[in-house]
Design a protein around this motif. Structure first.
Motif, PDB file in Angstrom:
ATOM      1  N   GLY A 211       0.679  -1.271  -0.083  1.00  0.00           N
ATOM      2  CA  GLY A 211      -0.200  -0.067  -0.144  1.00  0.00           C
ATOM      3  C   GLY A 211       0.770   1.240   0.042  1.00  0.00           C
ATOM      4  N   ILE A 212       2.109   1.206   0.221  1.00  0.00           N
ATOM      5  CA  ILE A 212       3.185   2.115   0.050  1.00  0.00           C
ATOM      6  C   ILE A 212       3.945   2.248  -1.163  1.00  0.00           C
ATOM      7  CG2 ILE A 212       4.817   3.695   1.358  1.00  0.00           C
ATOM      8  CD1 ILE A 212       3.189   2.509   4.005  1.00  0.00           C
ATOM      9  N   GLY A 213       4.738   1.384  -1.043  1.00  0.00           N
ATOM     10  CA  GLY A 213       5.742   1.187  -2.161  1.00  0.00           C
ATOM     11  C   GLY A 213       6.835   0.491  -1.925  1.00  0.00           C
ATOM     12  N   THR A 214       7.935   0.562  -2.903  1.00  0.00           N
ATOM     13  CA  THR A 214       9.160  -0.136  -2.673  1.00  0.00           C
ATOM     14  C   THR A 214      10.252   0.929  -2.322  1.00  0.00           C
ATOM     15  OG1 THR A 214       8.459  -1.718  -4.249  1.00  0.00           O
ATOM     16  CG2 THR A 214      10.898  -1.899  -3.903  1.00  0.00           C
ATOM     17  N   PHE A 215      11.166   0.449  -1.517  1.00  0.00           N
ATOM     18  CA  PHE A 215      12.245   1.182  -0.921  1.00  0.00           C
ATOM     19  C   PHE A 215      13.433   0.823  -1.291  1.00  0.00           C
ATOM     20  CE2 PHE A 215       8.575   2.671   1.157  1.00  0.00           C
ATOM     21  CZ  PHE A 215       8.535   4.132   1.328  1.00  0.00           C
ATOM     22  N   GLU A 216      14.651   1.510  -1.347  1.00  0.00           N
ATOM     23  CA  GLU A 216      15.868   0.872  -1.193  1.00  0.00           C
ATOM     24  C   GLU A 216      16.672   1.444  -0.156  1.00  0.00           C
ATOM     25  OE1 GLU A 216      19.970   0.805  -4.082  1.00  0.00           O
ATOM     26  OE2 GLU A 216      17.999   1.689  -4.808  1.00  0.00           O
ATOM     27  N   PHE A 217      17.399   0.745   0.574  1.00  0.00           N
ATOM     28  CA  PHE A 217      18.298   1.056   1.644  1.00  0.00           C
ATOM     29  C   PHE A 217      19.651   0.796   1.638  1.00  0.00           C
ATOM     30  CE2 PHE A 217      16.293  -2.973   3.124  1.00  0.00           C
ATOM     31  CZ  PHE A 217      17.111  -3.640   3.544  1.00  0.00           C
ATOM     32  N   ASP A 218      20.594   1.592   2.067  1.00  0.00           N
ATOM     33  CA  ASP A 218      21.935   1.446   2.058  1.00  0.00           C
ATOM     34  C   ASP A 218      22.671   2.302   3.169  1.00  0.00           C
ATOM     35  OD1 ASP A 218      24.703   0.811   1.342  1.00  0.00           O
ATOM     36  OD2 ASP A 218      24.641   1.853  -0.454  1.00  0.00           O
ATOM     37  N   GLY A 219      23.541   1.641   3.678  1.00  0.00           N
ATOM     38  CA  GLY A 219      24.185   2.237   4.788  1.00  0.00           C
ATOM     39  C   GLY A 219      23.339   2.416   6.040  1.00  0.00           C
ATOM     40  N   GLY A 220      22.396   1.412   6.128  1.00  0.00           N
ATOM     41  CA  GLY A 220      21.428   1.470   7.355  1.00  0.00           C
ATOM     42  C   GLY A 220      20.342   2.468   7.376  1.00  0.00           C
ATOM     43  N   LYS A 221      20.109   3.062   6.229  1.00  0.00           N
ATOM     44  CA  LYS A 221      19.163   4.238   6.287  1.00  0.00           C
ATOM     45  C   LYS A 221      18.243   3.926   4.740  1.00  0.00           C
ATOM     46  CE  LYS A 221      21.219   7.984   6.133  1.00  0.00           C
ATOM     47  NZ  LYS A 221      22.119   9.331   5.995  1.00  0.00           N
ATOM     48  N   ILE A 222      17.360   4.339   4.657  1.00  0.00           N
ATOM     49  CA  ILE A 222      16.254   4.222   3.688  1.00  0.00           C
ATOM     50  C   ILE A 222      16.738   5.627   2.785  1.00  0.00           C
ATOM     51  CG2 ILE A 222      13.951   4.544   2.573  1.00  0.00           C
ATOM     52  CD1 ILE A 222      12.972   2.943   5.042  1.00  0.00           C
ATOM     53  N   LEU A 223      16.982   5.314   1.519  1.00  0.00           N
ATOM     54  CA  LEU A 223      17.140   6.107   0.582  1.00  0.00           C
ATOM     55  C   LEU A 223      16.145   7.031  -0.158  1.00  0.00           C
ATOM     56  CD1 LEU A 223      20.161   4.234  -1.255  1.00  0.00           C
ATOM     57  CD2 LEU A 223      20.312   5.769   0.471  1.00  0.00           C
ATOM     58  N   MET A 224      16.169   8.161  -0.550  1.00  0.00           N
ATOM     59  CA  MET A 224      15.230   8.938  -1.258  1.00  0.00           C
ATOM     60  C   MET A 224      14.706   8.017  -2.526  1.00  0.00           C
ATOM     61  SD  MET A 224      13.847  11.960  -1.182  1.00  0.00           S
ATOM     62  CE  MET A 224      14.457  13.085  -0.594  1.00  0.00           C
ATOM     63  N   PRO A 225      13.368   7.860  -2.476  1.00  0.00           N
ATOM     64  CA  PRO A 225      13.028   6.856  -3.595  1.00  0.00           C
ATOM     65  C   PRO A 225      13.106   8.045  -4.974  1.00  0.00           C
ATOM     66  CG  PRO A 225      11.013   7.430  -1.939  1.00  0.00           C
ATOM     67  CD  PRO A 225      12.405   7.952  -1.384  1.00  0.00           C
ATOM     68  N   ASN A 226      13.141   7.443  -6.046  1.00  0.00           N
ATOM     69  CA  ASN A 226      13.329   8.149  -7.346  1.00  0.00           C
ATOM     70  C   ASN A 226      11.695   8.842  -7.921  1.00  0.00           C
ATOM     71  OD1 ASN A 226      15.953   7.723  -7.651  1.00  0.00           O
ATOM     72  ND2 ASN A 226      15.737   5.957  -9.056  1.00  0.00           N
ATOM     73  N   GLN A 227      10.914   7.987  -7.667  1.00  0.00           N
ATOM     74  CA  GLN A 227       9.521   8.185  -8.168  1.00  0.00           C
ATOM     75  C   GLN A 227       8.799   8.193  -6.642  1.00  0.00           C
ATOM     76  OE1 GLN A 227       8.766   9.477 -11.235  1.00  0.00           O
ATOM     77  NE2 GLN A 227      10.656   9.054 -11.976  1.00  0.00           N
ATOM     78  N   GLY A 228       9.123   8.901  -5.743  1.00  0.00           N
ATOM     79  CA  GLY A 228       8.365   8.957  -4.586  1.00  0.00           C
ATOM     80  C   GLY A 228       7.180   9.975  -4.348  1.00  0.00           C
ATOM     81  N   THR A 229       6.382   9.302  -3.559  1.00  0.00           N
ATOM     82  CA  THR A 229       4.871  10.006  -3.651  1.00  0.00           C
ATOM     83  C   THR A 229       5.222  10.653  -2.100  1.00  0.00           C
ATOM     84  OG1 THR A 229       3.968   8.132  -2.214  1.00  0.00           O
ATOM     85  CG2 THR A 229       3.451   8.457  -4.631  1.00  0.00           C
ATOM     86  N   LYS A 230       4.208  11.595  -1.977  1.00  0.00           N
ATOM     87  CA  LYS A 230       4.290  12.405  -0.484  1.00  0.00           C
ATOM     88  C   LYS A 230       4.306  11.249   0.661  1.00  0.00           C
ATOM     89  CE  LYS A 230       2.796  16.305   2.279  1.00  0.00           C
ATOM     90  NZ  LYS A 230       2.279  17.432   2.035  1.00  0.00           N
ATOM     91  N   LYS A 231       3.618  10.109   0.465  1.00  0.00           N
ATOM     92  CA  LYS A 231       3.383   9.327   1.663  1.00  0.00           C
ATOM     93  C   LYS A 231       4.726   8.454   1.710  1.00  0.00           C
ATOM     94  CE  LYS A 231       1.119   6.177   4.091  1.00  0.00           C
ATOM     95  NZ  LYS A 231       0.727   6.611   5.653  1.00  0.00           N
ATOM     96  N   MET A 232       5.149   8.227   0.582  1.00  0.00           N
ATOM     97  CA  MET A 232       6.703   7.524   0.704  1.00  0.00           C
ATOM     98  C   MET A 232       7.791   8.327   1.239  1.00  0.00           C
ATOM     99  SD  MET A 232       6.876   5.866  -3.214  1.00  0.00           S
ATOM    100  CE  MET A 232       8.389   4.812  -2.679  1.00  0.00           C
TER     101      MET A 232
END
Length: 69
Positions: free
Chosen positions: A29-50
């Motif tokens: 219901g929200i989307g797919t995220f990538e994480f690196d360095g122990g933090k979630i990275l900024m999504p390329n096509q992110g919505t406000k909810k993401m």
């Protein structure tokens, strides 16, 4: 590593990201995220909810890092 979360539980997601350090995750219901360095990275096509989810989970990760073992 890829993980699919059926429900959004920020603390559970934060522990997963902090433990594995690098990979991908999907929250239903929200989307797919990538994480690196122990933090979630900024999504390329992110919505406000993401963006809100990314911010909240990263805040939980910082709080977990400050807790003594």
């Amino acid at each position: 590593m890829f993980r699919n979360f059926k429900a959004y539980r920020p603390l559970q997601v934060a522990r997963f990201v902090k433990t594995l350090f690098k990979g991908n995750l999907h929250i239903e219901g929200i989307g797919t995220f990538e994480f690196d360095g122990g933090k979630i990275l900024m999504p390329n096509q992110g919505t406000k909810k993401m963006l809100l989810v990314m911010s909240e989970v990263n805040q939980h990760i910082r709080q977990l890092s400050m807790m003594p073992a």
